[in-house]
Design an enzyme around this catalytic site. Structure first.
Site, PDB file in Angstrom:
ATOM      1  N   CYS A 279       0.832  -1.083   0.292  1.00  0.00           N
ATOM      2  CA  CYS A 279      -0.096  -0.072   0.426  1.00  0.00           C
ATOM      3  C   CYS A 279       0.886   1.422  -0.065  1.00  0.00           C
ATOM      4  O   CYS A 279       0.871   1.966  -0.889  1.00  0.00           O
ATOM      5  CB  CYS A 279      -0.638   0.554   1.824  1.00  0.00           C
ATOM      6  SG  CYS A 279      -1.936  -1.585   1.035  1.00  0.00           S
TER       7      CYS A 279
HETATM    8  N1  NAD Z   1      -3.102  -5.977   1.829  1.00  0.00           N
HETATM    9  C1  NAD Z   1      -2.960  -4.695   2.349  1.00  0.00           C
HETATM   10  O1  NAD Z   1      -2.642  -5.090   3.234  1.00  0.00           O
HETATM   11  C2  NAD Z   1      -4.203  -4.285   1.292  1.00  0.00           C
HETATM   12  C3  NAD Z   1      -4.623  -3.578   2.788  1.00  0.00           C
HETATM   13  C4  NAD Z   1      -5.736  -2.221   2.137  1.00  0.00           C
HETATM   14  C5  NAD Z   1      -5.689  -2.752   0.823  1.00  0.00           C
HETATM   15  N2  NAD Z   1      -5.174  -3.509  -0.534  1.00  0.00           N
HETATM   16  C6  NAD Z   1      -5.729  -2.958  -2.027  1.00  0.00           C
HETATM   17  O2  NAD Z   1      -6.742  -4.420  -2.314  1.00  0.00           O
HETATM   18  C7  NAD Z   1      -5.653  -5.127  -3.146  1.00  0.00           C
HETATM   19  C8  NAD Z   1      -5.862  -6.212  -3.456  1.00  0.00           C
HETATM   20  O3  NAD Z   1      -4.548  -6.199  -2.044  1.00  0.00           O
HETATM   21  P1  NAD Z   1      -4.337  -8.194  -0.889  1.00  0.00           P
HETATM   22  O4  NAD Z   1      -3.048  -7.513  -1.067  1.00  0.00           O
HETATM   23  O5  NAD Z   1      -4.623  -8.628  -1.191  1.00  0.00           O
HETATM   24  O6  NAD Z   1      -3.728  -8.417  -3.025  1.00  0.00           O
HETATM   25  P2  NAD Z   1      -2.668 -10.149  -3.103  1.00  0.00           P
HETATM   26  O7  NAD Z   1      -2.069 -10.142  -3.901  1.00  0.00           O
HETATM   27  O8  NAD Z   1      -2.943 -10.977  -1.630  1.00  0.00           O
HETATM   28  O9  NAD Z   1      -3.850 -10.672  -3.500  1.00  0.00           O
HETATM   29  C9  NAD Z   1      -5.137 -10.627  -4.721  1.00  0.00           C
HETATM   30  C10 NAD Z   1      -5.491 -11.607  -4.795  1.00  0.00           C
HETATM   31  O10 NAD Z   1      -6.203 -11.686  -6.600  1.00  0.00           O
HETATM   32  C11 NAD Z   1      -6.010 -12.778  -7.463  1.00  0.00           C
HETATM   33  N3  NAD Z   1      -6.251 -11.697  -8.462  1.00  0.00           N
HETATM   34  C12 NAD Z   1      -5.349 -11.606  -9.487  1.00  0.00           C
HETATM   35  N4  NAD Z   1      -5.962 -11.400 -10.625  1.00  0.00           N
HETATM   36  C13 NAD Z   1      -7.472 -11.425 -10.869  1.00  0.00           C
HETATM   37  C14 NAD Z   1      -8.243 -11.673 -11.189  1.00  0.00           C
HETATM   38  N5  NAD Z   1      -8.481 -11.287 -12.877  1.00  0.00           N
HETATM   39  N6  NAD Z   1      -9.377 -12.696 -11.635  1.00  0.00           N
HETATM   40  C15 NAD Z   1      -9.383 -13.117 -10.113  1.00  0.00           C
HETATM   41  N7  NAD Z   1      -8.461 -13.693  -8.964  1.00  0.00           N
HETATM   42  C16 NAD Z   1      -7.297 -12.488  -9.071  1.00  0.00           C
HETATM   43  C17 NAD Z   1      -5.026 -13.049  -7.086  1.00  0.00           C
HETATM   44  O11 NAD Z   1      -4.122 -14.437  -7.286  1.00  0.00           O
HETATM   45  C18 NAD Z   1      -3.935 -12.950  -5.548  1.00  0.00           C
HETATM   46  O12 NAD Z   1      -4.986 -14.116  -4.431  1.00  0.00           O
HETATM   47  C19 NAD Z   1      -4.713  -3.765  -4.139  1.00  0.00           C
HETATM   48  O13 NAD Z   1      -5.575  -3.511  -4.604  1.00  0.00           O
HETATM   49  C20 NAD Z   1      -4.249  -3.247  -2.468  1.00  0.00           C
HETATM   50  O14 NAD Z   1      -3.632  -2.425  -2.438  1.00  0.00           O
HETATM   51  C21 NAD Z   1      -4.614  -3.855   0.399  1.00  0.00           C
END
Ligand code: NAD
Length: 452
Positions: A279
């Site tokens: 993030c």
């Molecule tokens: N990790 C954090 O602390 C956090 C906090 C707030 C917001 N976010 C935001 O949330 C979003 C997700 O982050 P995250 O940390 O969960 O990411 P992550 O990489 O842990 O998880 C994302 C998942 O999406 C899957 N994916 C990718 N393309 C796909 C598709 N086309 N269809 C279905 N699944 C698909 C991936 O395989 C993965 O399992 C991002 O935009 C991030 O900036 C993350």
């Protein structure tokens, strides 16, 4: 118009309130998986969608791969028939809600990479039907929901806020934080129109203690970027103050501890080896990219990025100080890193500054090893590095130890007692006064200075 909208979402609202809405979560990572479990725990029928077969297999076997999500919660939801996972996107057609939680990284050029969001939206658009609610949770620049999601979804001939519902709701999860979880972090919701806001807010109210509706998707998108830019800029400020304090021979940690006794107008941020995670190092650049499209230069974001990005180099300078006390160069020295995850008590290594430190030290000829209870191995420069246990690390007696991540399980007293130079980037050794400690800033309590 308002009345017509309210009427059009009434079937969905009813299913949400009776917890009979079928919820599809797209992207089962740090954000999507906890959310899926929370909805299932509330009694909703939840289907998780992901492109990663291994995650699908783990969930369907009732196992967690995210430290903040307990395996027994997944096992219970799967056993109760309330949670399942699939790679088959055609099943989105059976959902009342499609909630998109896929990654939003940066390209090498630091421009937004919306390819995952677009791919997920394509899958949603194929099976979009009247009455569905589509929510984007992935962090992104203001305008994404209106400018990217809306045209893709409306291309099918349905109209948002009348035939289907579209909202943006940023995720604020803080991995590793035991006090704030999905349930007690207030949720911002901004719909494409009033009916969409109402539907999305009604959904989150089932699982989140407080929902904060805002007037548009753009406001909701901007809220998340303000929050993360605020953090990036304040961390940049305190990292610069840390470097300044080093020059002025002042302990920055003592300064922060004293400053935070002020009951108003001050909020403590802490220096460290640099930014990490998915993030804070990334999101502000989504905002500066979007602002640039309108001819606006975000000077704070660029400056904070510059200061925070320089921290690994600054840590390497402190390591050179530590080795200098033993009359050793970095080249050829054995340097052991404590913690490679980007923050305390998590396994996430994305953008971790420890990886930059590893790279910088290796380039200067150091022989680098590491310990991290959450990261058993990592890939670096085309080879696999296995984590050493703390006992093994101490037995090998490196020339210098570097505390990159202050995991709770590390035994700092045992490390300090070895007498080897320790560079502490996290103030993990607060209260220790041994002569072998080199702090990130402030008085270098190294032997050379003590002897002077
Ligand atoms: N990790 C954090 O602390 C956090 C906090 C707030 C917001 N976010 C935001 O949330 C979003 C997700 O982050 P995250 O940390 O969960 O990411 P992550 O990489 O842990 O998880 C994302 C998942 O999406 C899957 N994916 C990718 N393309 C796909 C598709 N086309 N269809 C279905 N699944 C698909 C991936 O395989 C993965 O399992 C991002 O935009 C991030 O900036 C993350």
């Amino acid at each position: 118009m308002q009345r017509a909208n309210t009427m059009s979402n009434s079937g969905l609202l009813d299913r949400i309130q009776r917890r009979q809405a079928r919820i599809g979560i797209i992207g089962l990572g740090y954000v999507g998986l906890p959310l899926a479990v929370e909805f299932a725990r509330a009694g909703f029928d939840v289907t998780g969608f992901d492109v990663d077969e291994s995650k699908i297999a783990e969930i369907n076997a009732g196992r967690s791969y995210i430290p903040d999500v307990a395996t027994h919660d997944i096992a219970a939801a799967v056993a109760d028939g309330l949670l399942r996972a699939t790679t088959d996107m055609s099943k989105l057609a059976d959902m009342d809600v499609a909630d998109i939680c896929v990654p939003t990284p940066l390209r090498k050029t630091k421009d937004p990479d919306l390819s995952y969001v677009v791919q997920a939206l394509e899958a949603v658009a194929v099976s979009l039907k009247a009455g569905q609610l589509v929510i984007l949770e992935s962090t992104t620049y203001p305008g994404t929901t209106d400018e990217v999601a809306l045209p893709m979804l409306e291309a099918k001939g349905l109209t948002a806020d009348r035939d289907f519902f579209l909202a943006f709701s940023p995720e604020r999860v803080d991995p590793g934080n035991p006090h704030y979880t999905t349930r007690n972090i207030p949720k911002i919701v901004g719909g494409h129109g009033p009916a969409s806001t109402e539907a999305a807010a009604a959904l989150y109210r089932q699982v989140v203690s407080k929902v904060v509706p805002v007037t548009s998707t753009r406001v909701a998108e901007m809220v998340k970027l303000l929050e993360n830019t605020f953090r990036a800029v304040n961390i940049g400020l305190v990292n610069e103050i840390a470097q300044m304090c080093h020059k002025l021979d002042i302990d920055v940690w003592e300064v922060i501890e004293a400053a935070k006794t002020k009951p108003f107008g001050f909020m403590p941020f802490y220096p460290g080896p640099g930014l990490g995670g998915h993030c804070i190092p990334i999101d502000p650049f989504y905002l500066s990219w979007k602002a640039r499209q309108s001819g606006f230069e975000c000077r704070f974001i660029e400056l904070a990025g510059h200061v925070n990005g320089s921290m690994p180099d600054y840590v390497v300078e402190r390591i050179a100080d530590g080795l200098n006390d033993s009359r050793k160069p970095i080249n050829g020295s054995r340097i052991h890193l404590y913690g490679v995850a980007y923050k305390k008590d998590v396994s996430d290594m994305r953008e971790s500054p420890a990886l930059d430190i590893l790279e910088l030290l290796t380039r200067r000829g150091a022989i680098v090893s590491y310990s991290d209870p959450y990261v058993p191995s990592l890939r670096h420069a085309g080879r696999t590095l296995e984590a050493l246990s703390e006992t093994e690390a101490l037995r090998q007696r490196p020339d210098c130890a570097v505390i990159c991540t202050d995991h709770s399980s590390f035994d700092w007293t045992a490390l300090v007692e070895t007498g080897i130079p320790i560079v502490d980037t996290r103030n993990a050794l607060k209260g220790h006064t041994a002569g072998n400690i080199v702090r990130l800033s402030g008085r270098v309590i190294g032997r050379a200075l003590v002897e002077v």
